[in-house]
Structure formats: C-alpha cells, structure tokens
Design a protein around this motif. Structure first.
Motif, short mmCIF file in Angstrom:
data_model
loop_
_atom_site.label_atom_id
_atom_site.label_comp_id
_atom_site.label_asym_id
_atom_site.label_seq_id
_atom_site.Cartn_x
_atom_site.Cartn_y
_atom_site.Cartn_z
N PHE A 335 90.40 6.08 18.97
CA PHE A 335 89.33 5.29 18.54
C PHE A 335 87.96 5.77 18.71
CE2 PHE A 335 92.94 2.49 19.10
CZ PHE A 335 92.96 1.72 17.83
N ALA A 336 87.92 6.55 20.08
CA ALA A 336 86.34 7.13 20.14
C ALA A 336 86.08 8.18 19.36
CB ALA A 336 86.60 7.73 21.81
N ALA A 337 87.22 8.99 18.97
CA ALA A 337 86.84 10.07 17.94
C ALA A 337 86.35 9.62 16.71
CB ALA A 337 88.11 11.09 18.00
N LEU A 338 87.04 8.59 16.31
CA LEU A 338 86.68 8.14 14.84
C LEU A 338 85.44 7.59 14.84
CD1 LEU A 338 90.20 6.32 14.34
CD2 LEU A 338 89.51 8.41 13.02
N ASP A 339 84.95 6.76 15.97
CA ASP A 339 83.70 6.35 15.93
C ASP A 339 82.61 7.22 15.79
OD1 ASP A 339 82.05 3.98 16.16
OD2 ASP A 339 81.51 4.42 18.28
N LYS A 340 82.99 8.41 16.02
CA LYS A 340 81.64 9.74 16.31
C LYS A 340 81.65 10.21 15.11
CE LYS A 340 81.93 10.44 21.31
NZ LYS A 340 82.45 10.95 22.24
N MET A 341 82.58 9.92 13.90
CA MET A 341 82.59 10.68 12.67
C MET A 341 81.63 9.95 11.71
SD MET A 341 86.57 11.58 12.48
CE MET A 341 87.52 12.46 13.68
N ALA A 342 80.51 10.39 11.59
CA ALA A 342 79.26 9.34 10.82
C ALA A 342 79.74 9.60 9.46
CB ALA A 342 77.97 9.81 11.22
N ARG A 410 75.57 7.72 2.05
CA ARG A 410 74.55 6.33 1.84
C ARG A 410 74.54 5.62 3.28
NH1 ARG A 410 73.14 4.05 -2.79
NH2 ARG A 410 74.97 4.98 -4.01
N PHE A 411 75.50 5.47 4.05
CA PHE A 411 75.50 4.76 5.05
C PHE A 411 75.23 5.45 6.44
CE2 PHE A 411 77.87 2.46 1.82
CZ PHE A 411 77.13 1.36 1.80
N VAL A 412 74.76 6.86 6.56
CA VAL A 412 74.56 7.52 7.52
C VAL A 412 73.20 7.19 8.09
CG1 VAL A 412 74.17 9.84 8.40
CG2 VAL A 412 76.10 9.56 6.97
N GLY A 413 73.01 7.24 9.33
CA GLY A 413 71.60 6.92 9.96
C GLY A 413 71.24 5.69 9.76
N LYS A 414 69.93 5.58 9.13
CA LYS A 414 69.26 4.36 8.71
C LYS A 414 70.03 3.51 7.80
CE LYS A 414 64.53 5.82 10.40
NZ LYS A 414 63.16 5.79 10.11
N LEU A 419 74.99 -1.68 5.35
CA LEU A 419 76.26 -2.30 5.26
C LEU A 419 76.18 -3.84 5.20
CD1 LEU A 419 77.50 -0.10 8.46
CD2 LEU A 419 78.17 -0.05 5.99
N LYS A 420 75.23 -4.41 5.37
CA LYS A 420 75.31 -5.86 5.28
C LYS A 420 75.51 -6.18 3.77
CE LYS A 420 70.21 -6.45 5.69
NZ LYS A 420 69.42 -6.99 6.63
#
Length: 489
Positions: A335-342, A410-414, A419-420
């Motif tokens: 889960f931690a790894a997946l969360d770091k894959m922007a 498209r959803f990387v960074g700012k 996403l909303k």
C-alpha cells in the motif's frame, strides 16, 4: 490563463454561482409516446449516444436541457428527464438531501426484482430507507475485513491473466483481453468473498458467462448490439420496447446464488449478526459481487489498458521506470509503495475521467431546487427526473484542458486539485462512501486494483501493442504483442 485555472478561480465560487441569471430550461419532450420514441431512435441509431447529447447542447447553447431518455415506451412510464452535461451542475446528483435515489440505478426503468430473488437490493434503495444503511454498512465492513487480502490475492489472479495472455499471443498471434480479464475479475471477486476458486464449485468455469448473461438481460434496454444483419427496427423492438424476462436466466442465477450461499458463509454470518436475513444478504452479495464489482471491472480494466496502450511506448517507459524504482525501494508491491507512484495514480484517474465505467447518473428532485451551470441557473421542480451524462461532465472544457485527450500527468502535483471533478463513483473522487450517500462502497478498492494491474504489468513487461473497438457499453481490447522486461524472471 488556462480554462481549468479560470474555472478554479472564478466560476465555481459560491458568490459567482449565486449571481448567475435564472433561465428557463430549454428543450422538450415532444408528443406523448411519439416524442420518446423519436428520441430513442436518435439515441441508438440515427445519431448515437454522444452525438445525441452534443447536437442538443449545440442547438440550445446550454449544458442543461430537457429530453427523453431510453428505453421509453413501453418499459418506462415516464422517460422525461432534465439532462446535465457540465461539471458544475452534475454534482447535484450526489446530494441526497436534494435528490431521491430510489429505483434509479438504471435510469427511468427498473429491471424486475425477480433478477435479484424478489428483493430490491441496496443499489436500488434510497439512503432514507432503513435497509440501505444496514446493507451498505455490512458491505463496507466486509471489504474492510478483507483489506489485507486485496494486493496478494489480486496479484495472484493477475499472474494467471498474464500467463494466458502470453500463451494466446504465442499460439494465435493475438489475445482477447476482455475475455481473459473477465475470467480473472470473477476469480478475484469470488475468491475474495468465498475464499475458494469458482472452478472448485458447481460453477466450474461458467461464472463469468453466467454473470455476463444476467447483466445483459437487465441492461439490454440501455444498449445496442451493432449487428449489421439485425435491422434497427427489430433490435429496437427486442431490446428497448419490452423487458426481457428473468425466466431465461433463472436457473443460471440460482447456480450463482447457491455458490455464494454455500461458500460465502463467513460474509453471510456477519450479515445475520447485524440483523439482515440470510437469503436477502445473499442476493445482495451476488449483486455486489456480480453487478457492482464484476460488472465494473468488466468495463474498467479494458478501458484502462486501452488508454495506456494507445498512449504508446513513451508512457510505458515512464510507468515502468516509476513502478520498478518504487517497488525496489519499498521491497515489494505494498500500500505504501502504491501511494508513492504519482504517475501511476494519475494515469488511473485519467482513465476513470475520460471513460468512466458508469456513464449515467439519475436522481429525482425531492423538492424545488436550483442547479447552476457555468453561465446560468435553472429551477427544477419537485418530482422531476434529473439525468447526468458523466462522459461530458468529466470532459468539461471549462474545467479540463484538452478534455478529449488522454493526459497521463493530468492529476500530478497541483493537478490533484482537479480530482474533485472526477465523478465515476457516484460521488466526487475526494469524497468518502458513507451510509448516508450513494457513493460506491468499493470506490477505493477499484482505484487500488487499477493501480495494481498497472504495477504488476510493468514489472513484467516493457511495452505492448493493442487494437481497440467499441463493445456494447464499453471497450474491447486485443493484444497484438507483449515485450517482456529483461529483468523479469
């Protein structure tokens, strides 16, 4: 200033919306019976789905208008709807204080409860109904209890999928991803809830076919087969005029129900402990597993692979680099790894934006209410049916730059602020499913599995080639080649 930046800074502010002029809702329903028939023929045959909405949007110069939605006569008593096609008006469909969600899952008609053992299952209930909270809380707790199984179980199922892909390409020169993905998805869902391979039950290898047939008989009024040898008028008569009888899938459904009843005992035991009758719980479990989970994966996974495949080798290299670097650093797919894959996360959300697995949302106004588009306000009367076509709302050019393009970053960074405006789950992507709303209880699981399928794929392969086409309510994907990663064993 970009369109999305302009929208963020101005059009969506409460003060701006309150100042919009109140306008009459354009469009109409035509003559009784004949108007709905004309709109149905335009929708399925004369124009097609997207063009049906686009031409009316251009004609009225509005993203909110009146029209009839299929199936109409004789299946729906009232096909009249108010159509919402922009990102501002669409979220009213998530507000259960303003709209009622009773029996609107499939739109202006509801399939017979005989398809679900005589019960109105949770998906057809409004949150105001007592059973809704009981059932949805049970769904969410059942998923939470299996949280630690998600990644290893899905990874195991994907290993079987990859083996079949490779074998088919080697033997036939190509592989039908949809069929292979359907088998994998059903195996995962059944094993998740029943802790047993479906092939070890009376279902054998028939599970995906049984569920697909059961889904078709319920959703046929919303689709066209596109068969050149079948005249449009005959298909319209067969699929859109009278409901297909549940009798034709009764024995298949019983086989499905019996398998979940026998092997899903731990899930059903928990349902009984919280006050749900065992047979009602099992019919709801079959619907959750078959309609919601399997049906959603049946649409989503081919769409995800299609868009990633069409994006080409440059994106494949970037995904492979990110995934392999993070997995190596984290010591595995966690889960931690997946969360770091922007980038991987952004690609999944972009696929959900550009081709949402559930394109329609419906709700009936509980009271007179005002909805806002980008440039006007409209009053909707109590009792009127509201319909949102998600593929237009999530490709709103006032929100997204190059909305028709698949933009991996498209959803990387700012870009995460956008996403909303991703609405695939019957709610905003940043919202949380609760018993008070109708957001998909498996929303986070769907996103997780979509990430895992990309991660496991690019741990094994460097790139791939596909062909795609439209298939009923989704996309069809055929693999033409796979290039294995040099380091994968």
């Amino acid at each position: 200033m970009s369109s999305s930046s302009s929208f963020e800074n101005d059009a969506n502010s409460s003060s701006s919306l309150c100042k919009l002029p109140l306008k009459p809702i354009p469009g109409g329903y035509g003559l009784p019976f004949f108007g709905p028939i004309k709109d149905r023929l335009d929708y399925f045959y004369n124009q097609g789905r997207d063009e049906f909405f686009r031409t009316r949007m251009q004609k009225y110069q509005r993203t909110v208008f009146r029209a009839n939605m299929p199936p109409g006569p004789f299946m729906a008593s009232n096909p009249n709807v108010i159509v919402l096609l922009d990102a501002v008006s669409f979220p009213v469909l998530f507000d259960t204080s303003k709209v009622e969600k009773r029996n609107v899952l499939d739109g202006t008609y509801m399939p017979s409860a005989a398809f679900t053992g005589g019960y109105r299952v949770c998906a057809y209930l409004d949150p105001s109904e007592t059973m809704h909270a009981l059932l949805k809380r049970w769904f969410m707790s059942s998923l939470a209890a299996r949280h630690h199984h998600f990644i290893p179980l899905f990874g195991n199922c994907l290993s079987e999928l990859f083996t079949t892909l490779e074998d088919d390409i080697s033997d036939k020169g190509e592989a039908d991803f949809n069929d292979i993905s359907d088998n994998m998805s059903f195996n995962f869902v059944f094993r998740l809830f029943c802790d047993k391979y479906p092939t070890e039950t009376a279902l054998g290898s028939e599970g995906p076919g049984i569920v697909s047939k059961w889904l078709f008989f319920q959703l046929a009024p919303l689709m066209t087969l596109g068969l050149s040898f079948l005249p449009n008028f005959l298909e319209d008569l067969l699929l859109h005029t009278f409901p297909l009888p549940s009798l034709f899938v009764k024995s298949d459904y019983k086989k499905l129900y019996d398998a979940f009843y026998e092997f899903g005992s731990s899930v059903l035991d928990e349902a009984e402990r919280v006050g749900i009758k065992r047979d009602e719980a099992c019919h709801n479990l079959v619907f959750l597993a078959g309609f919601n989970a399997f049906g959603g994966m049946k649409a989503l996974f081919p769409a995800l692979i299609k868009w990633v495949g069409l994006a080409g080798e440059k994106l494949h290299r970037r995904l492979a680099d990110e995934i392999r670097e993070v997995v190596k650093a984290e010591g595995g797919v966690t889960f931690a790894a997946l969360d770091k894959m922007a980038l991987t996360k952004s690609v999944v959300h972009e696929a959900l934006r550009i081709e949402p697995p559930v394109p329609f949302q419906y709700g009936k106004a509980k009271e007179d209410t005002v909805v806002h588009s980008h440039d006007a306000a409209f009053q909707i009367k109590k009792g009127e049916m509201i319909f949102g076509y998600q593929p237009f709302a999530t490709k709103d050019p006032e929100v997204f730059e190059n909305p028709e393009e698949f933009v991996p970053d498209r959803f990387v960074g700012k870009g995460g602020r956008l996403l909303k405006y991703v609405y695939w789950s019957n709610g905003r992507e940043l919202d949380i499913p609760t018993v008070e709303n109708k957001q998909c209880p498996g929303k986070d699981l769907v996103v997780l599995l979509s990430r895992v399928i990309l991660v496991e794929f690019f741990l094994r392969y460097d790139t791939f080639d596909i062909q795609s086409r439209t298939l009923l309510l989704g996309s069809s994907v055929t693999f033409k080649s796979l290039t294995k990663a040099a380091t994968h064993t």
